[in-house]
Every structure is written in structure tokens, then in C-alpha cells.
Scaffold this motif. Structure first.
Motif, PDB file in Angstrom:
ATOM      1  N   THR A  42       0.795  -0.997   0.008  1.00  0.00           N
ATOM      2  CA  THR A  42       0.238   0.069   0.028  1.00  0.00           C
ATOM      3  C   THR A  42       0.848   1.394   0.043  1.00  0.00           C
ATOM      4  O   THR A  42       0.501   2.252  -0.418  1.00  0.00           O
ATOM      5  CB  THR A  42      -0.843   0.206   1.255  1.00  0.00           C
ATOM      6  N   GLN A  43       2.052   1.316   0.432  1.00  0.00           N
ATOM      7  CA  GLN A  43       3.034   2.471   0.505  1.00  0.00           C
ATOM      8  C   GLN A  43       3.747   2.283  -0.747  1.00  0.00           C
ATOM      9  O   GLN A  43       4.514   3.338  -0.692  1.00  0.00           O
ATOM     10  CB  GLN A  43       3.749   2.346   1.834  1.00  0.00           C
ATOM     11  N   LYS A  44       4.046   1.347  -1.578  1.00  0.00           N
ATOM     12  CA  LYS A  44       4.733   1.614  -2.611  1.00  0.00           C
ATOM     13  C   LYS A  44       4.498   2.612  -3.605  1.00  0.00           C
ATOM     14  O   LYS A  44       5.487   3.148  -4.390  1.00  0.00           O
ATOM     15  CB  LYS A  44       4.731   0.393  -3.395  1.00  0.00           C
ATOM     16  N   GLN A  45       3.184   2.971  -3.838  1.00  0.00           N
ATOM     17  CA  GLN A  45       2.790   3.793  -4.617  1.00  0.00           C
ATOM     18  C   GLN A  45       3.233   5.370  -4.071  1.00  0.00           C
ATOM     19  O   GLN A  45       3.638   6.209  -5.019  1.00  0.00           O
ATOM     20  CB  GLN A  45       1.402   3.956  -4.784  1.00  0.00           C
ATOM     21  N   SER A  46       3.060   5.389  -2.926  1.00  0.00           N
ATOM     22  CA  SER A  46       3.661   6.931  -2.302  1.00  0.00           C
ATOM     23  C   SER A  46       5.095   6.908  -2.334  1.00  0.00           C
ATOM     24  O   SER A  46       5.791   7.942  -2.604  1.00  0.00           O
ATOM     25  CB  SER A  46       2.987   6.877  -0.777  1.00  0.00           C
ATOM     26  N   LEU A  47       5.989   5.562  -2.020  1.00  0.00           N
ATOM     27  CA  LEU A  47       7.237   5.756  -2.118  1.00  0.00           C
ATOM     28  C   LEU A  47       7.735   5.927  -3.705  1.00  0.00           C
ATOM     29  O   LEU A  47       8.985   6.630  -3.774  1.00  0.00           O
ATOM     30  CB  LEU A  47       8.004   4.314  -1.766  1.00  0.00           C
TER      31      LEU A  47
END
Length: 511
Positions: free
Chosen positions: A83-88
Motif C-alpha cells: 500500500t505504501q509502494k505507490q507513495s514511495l
């Protein structure tokens, strides 16, 4: 009962109670250690988040990062949840928007290495196929592309008088190529991505983006132009809505190059792209495509630097004729229009291109242009530059061209026979003399009567020219004699200021 229950409950110890000092040393050390550790972790996390917020606010607009969870760009994709890969991914793109001066390798070397490593991580992540290009991700990606790639090139100080075929200058390499190359790789993978939403992508890969991309073809770094060639070809193939705009924009670049500046570094690469584009044109050809041939490709034969891109230009022209053989006569007329007179190297290239075109020319189209064509070929056969003369003679070794000449020999032989006779009499190069003799033997075997008639006509023209020269000589002698007589008469009259008219019978000599 209630009092007994309350008495058994532990009493609340006040903060100022001295019982704190009665705790064991081990418990004290453990408590303070935990407090200290928690404090350090909290301060570290807060400082990293502050750095990310500061980078995001400075490098990227607030509107683009709105609704995106801030993630430390120094983290790896393996260290965060799905879920955090897009933000990263967006955070790493934001970090790569910082552009450094690469002319000094010692300046900001740590930041440059960090940026390159981040770019490589982005390329690996996109190539893995697990990325999802949402609207914020595409916007951040195109922002990063524009920031790193779109730039103004320094003015050119090279001379524009030297032709491309004699260009001895070394190519210039961009010092920032170590970063640019990775950015171009990322752009190519983004365009080739299978699950890319074209409706969202074309909102960012728009006309302005394509125009700036086309401006980069003027780069003096051949490595960059090669990457741009592949990328523009992919954009043309995938973004069908942009195809007319790309063709029009490339035409404008060619117009500016031919009729204004005659300076551009990427004409060869643009023509190489259009070689494959032309081969995909549907039949019958649209009028727009024919106009591109007549007004863009054919005038490209005019500049002095045609040697740089002549191979690609020839391929494009041949592709048009392969699509529609009726274009052959108009193409040959265009070649004759821009035929070089004093540049022998260009003339050699034109003859080679002409041979490729004639191999695809039908009989009907050949008959439309054979008279002006072989008038020009007569000059080439008779050229004092031995390479031009030799190359023009070698056209006759082509079987298809020889077949066209044979079937139209009544028109063609009278146009070129005088040049062959002149070569045999006075050309200085032995190789050209041998080729001339071979062609004369070939023509004799082809039609002996026609060769004899051409020979007689040449002899009659030579005798007529000799007679005309003799008449001119006699006429000038009579004029000189009449002028001398008039001078004697005027000098015999006293006063010297009186002009004695000469009798009309004295000067009645036909000139």
C-alpha cells in the motif's frame, strides 16, 4: 465490607514520593534505558518525516503531492508494504526532480550518486511490472521527465559553411549523460508499459510535451539522439491521436532547416523514424503524405550537409515510390531541380539515388522524364571529374535501366552520343575512356543503324560548326579592314575634329 475491600487495593504513589528512590538499580537502569531508546526513535522518525516534507514542498508542487502519504524516498521498495509502494514511487520521483551541474564531478557528488541510484531503482521497479500508473504517478513521472530532459542547448559556434560530408569535427558528449540515460530508459519503459491507461497518459504526453521532445533532437550528443529516435517512434506507434501532429511538427523542423538555418543535428534520426512510418502508410496515399514528399523530402536535397542524412533520405524517397510508382517522375524532376553543378560529392550521391529510383520506375513514368534526365546524364558522362563520369557510365550496367534505354533508344541515343564521342576524343582519364568505348560497342550492337545516323549527324554538326567558324573569321577580317580604312580617311582630313562618314557599301558585311 466496602472498607475492607478498599483497604486491600494498592495505594496511588505520588510523583514526589520518596519510594522512587527505593527502587533497585537494575530497575532504574532498565526504565531510563527504555525511555532513552524511545526518545531516539521518535526523534529519528520525526526528523526523517521533516526531511521528506521539506523535499516534497520544495521539489514538487503542493497540488501534486496532495493526498499522497509522505514516505522517505531513501527507503527501498522491498522495505515498505504494497500500500505504501505507490507513495514511495512518487516520493522517489520528487527526489529525482533536482537537477545538478554535472560539469564539475566533485560538486554535489554525494547528491548526484543518490539521485542516480534512485533513478536506477525506479527503472527496476517499473521493469518489474508491479507498478500501477495512477493519475498522480503519471503526473509526477512526466514532471520528472520535463525537469531532467527539457533544456536549452548552448549556442553553436561551429562554422556552417562546411558540408556534412566533409565534417571532421568530433561529436560533443553531454557530461550529464549518466543521469540522462537512466531517465530516457525510464521514459521508454513508461511508454512501452502494457497496462498503461492511454486516456490518462495522453493528457500528460500532450502536444507541448512532444514539441519539447522534438527540440531535443538538436542535441550534439549522438547517444541522446539515438534514444530520442526510439522513444519518438514508440510514441508515434502507441499514441495514434498524436500522429498528425508529429508529422506536421517534423515537417516544420525540416522547413526551418532547409529554408532558414541549414543547421540541425537530428535530421538523420528524424528521417530514420519516418522511413518506417512511410512504409506503414495505407494505400491509396493521402494528399498530405504526397505533400510531405514534395515539400519536405525533396527540398532536403538542397543543403550542403546532405551527406549526413542522404542514406536515410534516399530510403524515405524509395519507400514512397514503392507505395506508388506514379510518383517516380515527380521525384526525378525534383532531383533534377536540385542537381548540384559545382559539388562533385553531392553529384555522386544524386546519381546513386537516381539509380535506385530508376530500378523502381515503370516505362510510362520513365518516358515522361527521359529527355531532361538524359540531357543531365550527358553532362555527367562528359564531366571532367572522373568519379562523376565513371559513376554515370556505370548506370548502363544496370539491367533494368538498360532495358528502359533500349526500348527508348530512338530518343535517348541522340542525347548522349555526342558526349560519348567527346569523351573518346579528349577525356583525360583512362578508366573513363575504357567505359566510353564499352558503351559505344554496346550501342552499336543494340542498333547499328541508329549509331551510324548519330555519327553522321555529329559529323554534319562538326562540319557546319567549322564552316560557321570560317565565316565568322572572314567577317571579322572585313570589319577590321573597313575600320582601318575609315581611320585612314579621318586622319587625312585637316582639323582632326571633323568625322568623315563611311560609305554604307563599305560596311555591308553580314555578321
Amino acid at each position: 465490607m466496602i472498607k475492607q475491600i478498599l483497604s486491600k487495593l494498592p495505594k496511588k504513589v505520588p510523583k514526589s514520593d520518596s519510594s522512587d528512590s527505593s527502587r533497585s538499580d537494575s530497575s532504574n537502569s532498565t526504565s531510563f534505558g527504555n525511555v532513552f531508546q524511545c526518545t531516539n526513535v521518535g526523534s529519528t522518525i520525526s526528523s526523517k518525516l521533516n526531511v521528506v516534507k521539506r523535499v516534497s514542498s520544495v521539489v514538487f508542487p503542493a497540488s501534486m503531492s496532495a493526498g499522497v502519504e509522505a514516505v522517505d524516498p531513501c527507503l527501498s521498495f522491498k522495505d515498505v508494504s504494497n500500500t505504501q509502494k505507490q507513495s514511495l514511487f512518487i516520493s522517489k520521483l520528487n527526489l529525482c526532480c533536482k537537477v545538478y551541474d554535472m560539469s564539475d564531478p566533485d560538486k554535489n557528488s554525494t547528491e548526484q550518486d543518490l539521485k542516480r541510484q534512485t533513478l536506477l531503482e525506479l527503472v527496476d521497479y517499473v521493469s518489474s511490472g508491479s507498478v500501477k500508473f495512477t493519475e498522480p504517478a503519471i503526473a509526477a513521472l512526466c514532471k520528472m521527465f520535463a525537469t531532467n530532459l527539457f533544456r536549452v542547448f548552448p549556442p553553436k559556434f561551429r562554422t556552417s559553411t562546411t558540408g556534412g560530408e566533409t565534417e571532421d569535427e568530433e561529436p560533443m558528449f553531454d557530461p550529464a549523460w549518466s543521469h540522462l540515460q537512466v531517465v530516457y530508459d525510464l521514459l521508454l519503459q513508461f511508454i512501452n508499459y502494457n497496462s498503461l491507461d492511454m486516456k490518462v497518459a495522453k493528457a500528460h504526453i500532450d502536444h507541448a510535451f512532444i514539441l519539447r521532445l522534438l527540440d531535443l533532437f538538436d542535441s550534439e550528443d549522438p547517444r541522446e539522439r539515438d534514444c530520442l529516435k526510439t522513444i519518438l517512434h514508440r510514441i508515434y506507434g502507441k499514441f495514434m491521436v498524436h500522429r498528425p501532429f508529429i508529422r506536421k511538427s517534423v515537417s516544420n523542423i525540416i522547413y526551418r532547416f532547409v529554408f532558414e538555418t541549414e543547421r540541425h543535428n537530428g535530421i538523420a534520426e528524424l528521417l530514420e523514424i519516418f522511413g518506417s512510418v512511410i512504409s506503414g502508410f495505407a494505400l491509396p496515399l493521402k494528399e498530405e503524405h504526397k505533400i510531405f514528399l514534395w515539400k519536405a523530402l525533396l527540398p532536403l536535397h538542397k543543403p550542403k550537409s546532405v551527406g549526413i542524412y542522404h542514406q536515410q533520405l534516399t530510403y524515405c524517397v524509395v519507400q514512397f515510390i514503392d507505395k506508388d510508382q506514379r510518383l517516380a517522375s515527380s521525384v526525378i524532376k525534383g532531383l533534377l531541380k536540385y542537381w548540384p553543378v559545382t559539388n562533385s560529392q553531392k553529384e555522386l550521391m544524386f546519381i546513386s539515388e537516381l539509380e535506385e529510383i530508376l530500378e523502381m520506375t515503370s516505362m510510362a513514368e520513365f518516358q515522361n522524364i527521359m529527355v531532361p534526365l538524359f540531357r543531365r546524364m550527358a553532362y555527367c558522362l562528359n564531366s571532367s571529374h572522373y568519379q562523376v563520369a565513371e559513376r554515370a557510365h556505370l548506370l548502363w550496367n544496370n539491367e533494368h535501366i538498360l532495358n528502359l534505354i533500349t526500348q527508348n533508344r530512338q530518343v535517348i541515343l541522340p542525347l548522349v552520343f555526342s558526349a560519348l564521342v567527346h569523351n573518346a576524343q579528349s577525356h583525360w582519364n583512362q578508366a573513363v575512356l575504357n567505359l566510353t568505348q564499352n558503351i559505344r560497342k554496346m550501342l552499336t550492337q543494340m542498333d547499328e543503324e541508329l549509331v551510324a545516323a548519330c555519327q553522321r549527324r555529329i559529323e554534319e554538326e562538326e562540319s557546319g560548326a567549322s564552316a560557321a567558324a570560317e565565316r565568322r573569321r572572314v567577317t571579322w577580317e572585313r570589319l577590321e579592314a573597313a575600320a582601318a580604312a575609315a581611320g585612314v580617311q579621318s586622319s587625312s582630313v585637316g582639323g582632326g575634329d571633323v568625322l568623315v562618314p563611311v560609305k554604307s557599301a563599305t560596311c555591308s558585311v553580314a555578321c
